[in-house]
Design an enzyme around this catalytic site. Structure first.
Site, PDB file in Angstrom:
ATOM      1  N   ASP A  61     -11.999 -11.069   7.666  1.00  0.00           N
ATOM      2  CA  ASP A  61     -10.644 -10.937   8.209  1.00  0.00           C
ATOM      3  C   ASP A  61     -10.553  -9.767   9.178  1.00  0.00           C
ATOM      4  OD1 ASP A  61      -8.094 -11.811   8.598  1.00  0.00           O
ATOM      5  OD2 ASP A  61      -7.255 -10.812   6.859  1.00  0.00           O
ATOM      6  N   VAL A 112       0.838  -1.183   0.000  1.00  0.00           N
ATOM      7  CA  VAL A 112       0.000   0.000   0.000  1.00  0.00           C
ATOM      8  C   VAL A 112       0.881   1.245   0.000  1.00  0.00           C
ATOM      9  CG1 VAL A 112      -1.817   1.243   1.235  1.00  0.00           C
ATOM     10  CG2 VAL A 112      -1.736  -1.247   1.314  1.00  0.00           C
TER      11      VAL A 112
END
Ligand SMILES: *[C@@H]1O[C@H](CO)[C@@H](O)[C@H](O)[C@H]1NC(C)=O
Ligand SMILES: *[C@@H]1O[C@H](CO)[C@@H](O)[C@H](O)[C@H]1NC(C)=O
Length: 673
Positions: free
Chosen positions: A461, A350
């Site tokens: 998650d 990211v």
């Protein structure tokens, strides 16, 4: 910011068998991490056929089914054959499968070995044939019936390992002993008619094993050939012959089990213990990644059937406001300059990006970049981007036309929650009020995902690194990469799994059965972590998992002892223990007993309300038997079966609402690897 493996491409309506062996491996991992066993999962050889299944053959779902069927046979008999014929299988290629454990493995070790072989064999996909020889078992699939095949001159192989014997005298000695022991075990295998023999000659050990599908003639032929060939490994101290119909190994190290009882489970005490957890862990990781791509593959195959007009969607993407130009994002992130990197996860890294209009965004660069699922992926982005909530990270769009796929999210200047609660040299210690707000906000975000929109989204998650904090410490749930959507009519969904060990609900871990209650479980773990400042580390043996600790404290009416010591006395004890109790309520073994997220929000925001009494959470870790008992003297086998039973029983509660066939069935299905 963390990111996830690319299971977002998983088929949301995929009814195919999910790869439960991944679950099983993961489960074993958690129960075995500190115990010893010797399932002999060393890989002696993996051979992939050269001919590949075409994309349109819908091969992988059939393959997964085949492995499931074999696992049932192995579970009951330690070996089996099974085939998937063309008609009815959905695939245009038949699959014949075969699996067998070597006779001296205990049943538990056999299951472990099969699980390991099954996680590795798919490395050959989409080949239509492959075989894998581990030192304790064999697994093969092919597009024809090979069951009576004893030898295959073009494929039979030897694998010579170990060091060579030193001087001439030693060599001669070794040669003589290997010669004798190999002949011995071949004779034993032929004589006893069960195709199996082990033996020792003066410090040299050997094992011969024929596949159960061979007749005695085929077995003899195979072993004799194997015997001749394995002697070619001399003067090395270890050698294996890997034939189409048999396996033969010699070694100067003892490697087999004397009592040779594959049906019983008493052999372990005499065995050399090997820690298998690391190997299994590696296999599990590889397979998680693989299962994600299968799922992408299967989904694509399905979509292709339903929609022959993919091009149309493609062109609509480029017109959409969700679409970002690759070049724009490239420039925004300074060409993915490493100084801009703000996170790294399973699915990619990211980067912080600054768009031409000055807007700051987070750009996730995906590792998986398969053109095939791009359109589907975009649909998902489209769907998720419509979802807006103060406690959810906003997905702004994506870029799918450049050399790689990119996701664009709103940028959050603060870091993820795990950095605030676990990091040793953290600069800021969250006070009680802040922690409570994070717990409440996260619950609101999740409740919105589950119930707030027309589509129900399961995050799959939830964990501390997926909860980001903005400048006001408002929690925002990140990473919908794994989120799946499904309509209100389906009560659960079996799909490829994703998730993080330690946060995964037992029914999801074991069966891949995914409902919003799996998120509730993960959320419960998160609550306990936030309040205690401790990770729910399933690998800890010293003090047991966080769940276990919290449960013990709850039982002894001392829940506040679980509160993070760095808070000192600076928290309201009754509120803290109430919140912890809600955490325990969410982590109950039985999914049906867990509250919904909106009930959690309600309980958190109405402090005068009584919190129901929680039932015991599932304990998956090694410490579960008892932290002060002599766990190391426990038998491996009874240890595993205890672990399985424990989960099996708790699991059956959650099933009982739907299935009437009770705990025995649940236990059975858990042991299917
Ligand atoms: C031979 O066996 C060893 C394990 O003892 C394994 O590491 C190696 O990869 C095998 N070689 C081949 C060619 O498969
Ligand atoms: C199996 O695959 C091979 C290689 O592609 C092919 O030649 C053979 O005809 C196939 N056999 C069957 C039974 O489909």
């Amino acid at each position: 910011m963390n990111s996830k493996s690319f299971s977002s491409s998983n088929p949301s309506h995929n009814k195919n068998n999910y790869p439960s062996w991944v679950l099983f491996t993961t489960l074993l991992l958690s129960s075995l991490s500190l115990t010893v066993s010797n399932p002999r999962i060393t890989e002696a050889g993996l051979y992939c056929g050269t001919s590949k299944a075409p994309l349109k053959a819908n091969y992988i779902p059939s393959f997964i089914k085949e492995m499931e069927s074999l696992s049932q046979l192995v579970t009951s008999n330690n070996w089996g054959t099974h085939s998937v014929k063309i008609s009815g299988s959905g695939s245009s290629i038949p699959i014949y499968g075969f699996a067998q454990c070597f006779r001296d493995l205990s049943h538990t070790d056999c299951l472990l070995c099969y699980a390991a072989s099954r996680t590795r064999l798919p490395r050959c996909l989409p080949s239509v044939s492959a075989r894998i020889y581990l030192d304790g078992c064999f697994l093969r699939y092919d597009n024809y019936s090979f069951y009576s095949e004893g030898t295959d001159p073009s494929r039979d192989a030897v694998n010579c390992t170990g060091v060579a014997a030193g001087d001439e005298a030693e060599r001669v000695e070794l040669q003589e002993r290997v010669g004798r022991v190999v002949d011995n075990v071949v004779n034993i295998a032929e004589r006893d008619g069960n195709g199996f023999g082990v033996g020792e000659v003066e410090g040299v050990y050997a094992l011969a094993q024929c596949w159960n599908t061979l007749g005695s003639g085929g077995c003899r032929e195979c072993l004799r050939k194997a015997g001749r060939e394995v002697k070619g490994c001399l003067p090395k101290k270890e050698g294996r012959a890997l034939n189409a119909g048999c396996y033969l190994r010699y070694s100067t190290q003892k490697f087999y089990n004397e009592d040779g009882d594959a049906g019983g489970g008493n052999g372990f005490l005499r065995r050399r213990g090997v820690i298998v957890a690391e190997v299994l862990a590696a296999a599990a990781v590889i397979m998680l990644a693989l299962s994600a791509s299968y799922a992408a593959f299967t989904k694509f195959s399905k979509i292709k059937k339903e929609n022959n007009n993919l091009g149309q969607i493609s062109s609509s993407i480029s017109k959409s406001s969700l679409n970002y130009k690759y070049e724009t994002l490239e420039k925004a992130t300074d060409y993915f300059n490493s100084s801009r990197k703000v996170g790294q996860g399973g699915a990619g890294s990211v980067f912080k990006g600054i768009l031409p209009n000055g807007k700051v965004v987070a750009v996730k660069r995906l590792i998986f970049n398969n053109r095939q699922w791009v359109d589907e992926f975009f649909n998902e982005v489209n769907l998720i981007s419509g979802i807006e909530h103060k406690n959810l990270v906003k997905l702004l769009g994506c870029s799918i036309e450049g050399p790689e796929s990119l996701l664009v999210y709103e940028y959050l200047p603060k870091k993820s929650l795990d950095q605030f609660i676990f990091e040793k040299n953290r600069t800021q210690i969250l006070n009680w009020k802040q922690r409570f707000n994070i717990i409440l906000g996260t619950a609101e975000g999740l409740a919105y995902l589950h119930e707030g929109t027309k589509i129900r989204i399961i995050h799959r998650d939830i964990k501390s690194s997926n909860v980001l904090l903005d400048e006001n410490l408002t929690p925002k749930i990140a990473d919908f990469g794994l989120a799946r959507c499904f309509g209100g009519d389906k009560s659960h969904l079996s799909t490829g799994i994703a998730g993080t060990l330690g946060y995964m609900a037992p029914e999801y871990l074991i069966r891949g059965q995914l409902t919003d209650k799996a998120d509730v479980y993960s959320y419960g773990v998160l609550v306990l972590e936030i309040v205690s400042g401790r990770r729910n580390n399933v690998f800890r043996e010293d003090s047991g998992s966080l769940l276990q600790t919290a449960w013990k404290l709850y039982r002894s009416n001392t829940l506040t002892e679980a509160v993070d010591p760095s808070l000192g006395d600076d928290f309201p004890p009754s509120e803290a223990s109430r919140v912890l109790q809600i955490g325990l309520l969410c982590t109950q073994a039985s999914a049906s007993l867990r509250p919904s997220m909106s009930q959690v929000v309600y309980m958190l925001s109405n402090t005068n309300l009584d919190v129901p009494t929680p039932n015991q959470p599932p304990f998956l870790n090694t410490g579960m038997l008892d932290s002060d008992s002599s766990i190391k003297s426990y038998s491996t086998n009874s240890f595993i079966s205890n672990a399985l039973k424990k989960i099996g029983v708790s699991y059956s509660y959650s099933e009982s609402s739907r299935n009437s066939d009770g705990p025995s069935r649940s236990e059975e299905s858990i042991i299917q690897v």
